[in-house]
Design an enzyme around this catalytic site. Structure first.
Site, mmCIF file in Angstrom:
data_model
loop_
_atom_site.group_PDB
_atom_site.id
_atom_site.type_symbol
_atom_site.label_atom_id
_atom_site.label_comp_id
_atom_site.label_asym_id
_atom_site.label_seq_id
_atom_site.Cartn_x
_atom_site.Cartn_y
_atom_site.Cartn_z
ATOM 1 N N ASP A 128 -5.807 -83.957 -4.253
ATOM 2 C CA ASP A 128 -6.281 -85.139 -3.539
ATOM 3 C C ASP A 128 -7.652 -84.933 -2.900
ATOM 4 O OD1 ASP A 128 -3.833 -86.458 -4.066
ATOM 5 O OD2 ASP A 128 -2.904 -85.412 -2.380
ATOM 6 N N ASP A 155 -1.262 -91.245 -1.796
ATOM 7 C CA ASP A 155 -0.712 -90.303 -2.756
ATOM 8 C C ASP A 155 0.813 -90.395 -2.661
ATOM 9 O OD1 ASP A 155 -0.313 -87.757 -4.197
ATOM 10 O OD2 ASP A 155 0.131 -86.966 -2.202
HETATM 11 P P1 ADP Z 1 1.482 -85.722 -8.216
HETATM 12 O O1 ADP Z 1 0.312 -86.678 -8.289
HETATM 13 O O2 ADP Z 1 2.784 -86.458 -8.170
HETATM 14 O O3 ADP Z 1 1.336 -84.731 -7.088
HETATM 15 P P2 ADP Z 1 0.561 -83.903 -10.383
HETATM 16 O O4 ADP Z 1 -0.723 -84.590 -10.711
HETATM 17 O O5 ADP Z 1 0.468 -82.568 -9.742
HETATM 18 O O6 ADP Z 1 1.568 -84.885 -9.585
HETATM 19 O O7 ADP Z 1 1.410 -83.746 -11.714
HETATM 20 C C1 ADP Z 1 1.655 -84.865 -12.540
HETATM 21 C C2 ADP Z 1 2.835 -84.602 -13.449
HETATM 22 O O8 ADP Z 1 2.573 -83.453 -14.274
HETATM 23 C C3 ADP Z 1 4.121 -84.281 -12.709
HETATM 24 O O9 ADP Z 1 4.838 -85.423 -12.347
HETATM 25 C C4 ADP Z 1 4.868 -83.451 -13.771
HETATM 26 O O10 ADP Z 1 5.531 -84.306 -14.664
HETATM 27 C C5 ADP Z 1 3.766 -82.713 -14.480
HETATM 28 N N1 ADP Z 1 3.576 -81.350 -13.945
HETATM 29 C C6 ADP Z 1 2.577 -80.917 -13.147
HETATM 30 N N2 ADP Z 1 2.718 -79.601 -12.864
HETATM 31 C C7 ADP Z 1 3.865 -79.205 -13.461
HETATM 32 C C8 ADP Z 1 4.588 -77.959 -13.567
HETATM 33 N N3 ADP Z 1 4.178 -76.837 -12.945
HETATM 34 N N4 ADP Z 1 5.706 -77.952 -14.303
HETATM 35 C C9 ADP Z 1 6.142 -79.057 -14.916
HETATM 36 N N5 ADP Z 1 5.542 -80.241 -14.877
HETATM 37 C C10 ADP Z 1 4.415 -80.334 -14.162
HETATM 38 MG MG MG Z 2 0.749 -84.971 -2.919
#
Ligand code: ADP
Ligand code: MG
Length: 292
Positions: free
Chosen positions: A241, A38
Site C-alpha cells: 500500500d 485496502d
Molecule cells: P491483498 O491486496 O488482499 O493484501 P495481495 O496483493 O498481497 O493481496 O495478494 C493478492 C492475491 O495473490 C491474494 O489474494 C492471493 O490469492 C495471492 N497471493 C499473494 N501472495 C500469496 C502467497 N504467498 N501464497 C498464495 N497466494 C498468494
Molecule cells: Mg492490507
C-alpha cells in the site's frame, strides 16, 4: 490564529491516537471527496484462517496441506502464514522448500523433492500453463462466501485448493457508514479476487470495488481517481500500500501495519481501525471552522 488552531487540532488528534505528520495534512483532510480502503488488514483483521482444503487427483488433503506449507514457509504473506500455522496445528511437519520465489500479488513458486510447485491465484496458474477449468465451479463457490482460494499445482497440474477467510474488524461497517454520511465516496481496493472482494465490501456497506489489482498498480488507481478531480485518501497497512499512500492527497496508515506503510503515510491511526479516519476528518473540519 491559523497556526494555533492547527497546533490545537494536531494535539487533539494525538490524544485520540491520530498522529498527523504535518499541518497541511490536517487541512487537506476536510476537503476529501473519496476514500480508498485496502481490504486485508484495513477493513479486515488481516489474520486469515484456513477454512477448506480440497484435494484434487491423487494426493490426500493432508498431502495438499503439507506441500503447500512447505512451499509457503519462507513467505511473509499473511496467507502463507495462515497455511503454515494450520499445518502446524494439524501436527504436520513442513520442511523448507528449495528455490523459493515470491511472486507479489500472485503467490509463490518453489521446488520440493525436485518437483515444481506453485501456490497462488488462478492468474498465476494460467500464466504458467496450468489448466484450472475443472476446478472453477468449486473455486467460485468458495469465493462467493468471501473466502480467498489458493490453488496448489504440482508438476504443472492442480493438486488441491486451500481456502482462507479473514474476519471484518468490529468497527469497519460503522466507520464506512459515517464516512458516507459525511458525503464521502468509499472504495475497496485489493489484490484479491472479484467475488471475495464483493463479499467483504457488502459486509461493510461499500459499493465501489477495485479487485485483482497488482501491488504496483494500487498507486495508479489512486492517481486515476485524482485525475477525475477527486480529493482522495488512501487507507492501508501493507508494504503493497505504501506507493498508493504516498500518491493519495492524504495517506492514512493503520498503526498496527508495517513500518513501510507508516513511513509513506501522512497520518497514522494508532488505534488500528477505520474509526480513526472518521475522527481525523471530523477534527479537520472542526479545525478549519476555527480558522475561518
Ligand atoms: P491483498 O491486496 O488482499 O493484501 P495481495 O496483493 O498481497 O493481496 O495478494 C493478492 C492475491 O495473490 C491474494 O489474494 C492471493 O490469492 C495471492 N497471493 C499473494 N501472495 C500469496 C502467497 N504467498 N501464497 C498464495 N497466494 C498468494
Ligand atoms: Mg492490507
Amino acid at each position: 490564529a491559523t497556526p494555533t488552531s492547527i497546533m490545537v487540532g494536531t494535539g487533539k488528534g494525538a490524544e485520540h491516537g491520530i498522529l498527523i505528520k504535518g499541518a497541511e495534512h490536517l487541512e487537506n483532510a476536510h476537503r476529501l471527496t473519496t476514500i480508498v480502503l485496502d481490504k486485508t488488514g484495513t477493513i479486515t483483521k488481516g489474520q486469515p484462517e484456513v477454512t477448506d482444503i480440497i484435494a484434487v487427483g491423487a494426493l490426500s488433503r493432508q498431502d495438499v496441506l503439507t506441500i503447500a506449507a512447505q512451499a509457503e514457509k519462507q513467505s511473509e504473506h499473511p496467507l502463507a502464514q495462515a497455511i503454515v500455522k494450520y499445518s502446524r496445528e494439524q501436527g504436520l511437519a513442513a520442511a523448507e522448500a528449495q528455490d523459493f520465489t515470491a511472486i507479489p500479488g500472485q503467490g509463490v513458486k518453489a521446488s520440493i523433492g525436485g518437483r515444481n510447485i506453485f501456490v497462488g491465484t488462478r492468474k498465476l496458474m494460467r500464466e504458467n500453463n496450468i489448466a484450472i477449468e475443472a476446478e472453477l465451479a468449486k473455486i467460485e463457490q468458495l469465493e462467493q462466501q468471501g473466502k480467498t482460494v489458493m490453488l496448489l499445482a504440482v508438476e504443472q497440474a492442480i493438486a488441491g485448493l486451500i481456502a482462507v477467510a479473514d474476519t471484518v474488524k468490529d468497527s469497519s461497517a460503522q466507520a464506512v457508514a459515517e464516512l458516507q454520511q459525511l458525503g464521502i465516496e468509499v472504495w475497496l481496493i485489493t489484490g484479491d479476487n472479484e467475488r471475495a472482494a464483493r463479499a467483504i465490501a457488502a459486509k461493510v456497506g461499500v459499493q465501489n470495488v477495485m479487485s485483482e489489482v497488482l501491488p504496483e498498480h494500487k498507486a495508479k488507481k489512486v492517481e486515476a481517481l485524482k485525475k477525475e478531480g477527486k480529493v482522495v485518501a488512501m487507507v492501508g497497512d501493507g508494504i503493497n500500500d505504501a506507493p498508493a499512500l504516498a500518491t493519495a492527497d492524504v495517506g492514512f496508515a493503520i498503526g498496527t501495519g508495517t513500518d513501510v506503510a507508516i513511513e509513506a503515510a501522512d497520518i497514522t491511526l494508532m488505534r488500528g481501525d477505520l474509526q480513526g479516519v472518521v475522527a481525523a476528518i471530523r477534527l479537520s473540519k472542526a479545525t478549519m471552522r476555527n480558522i475561518k
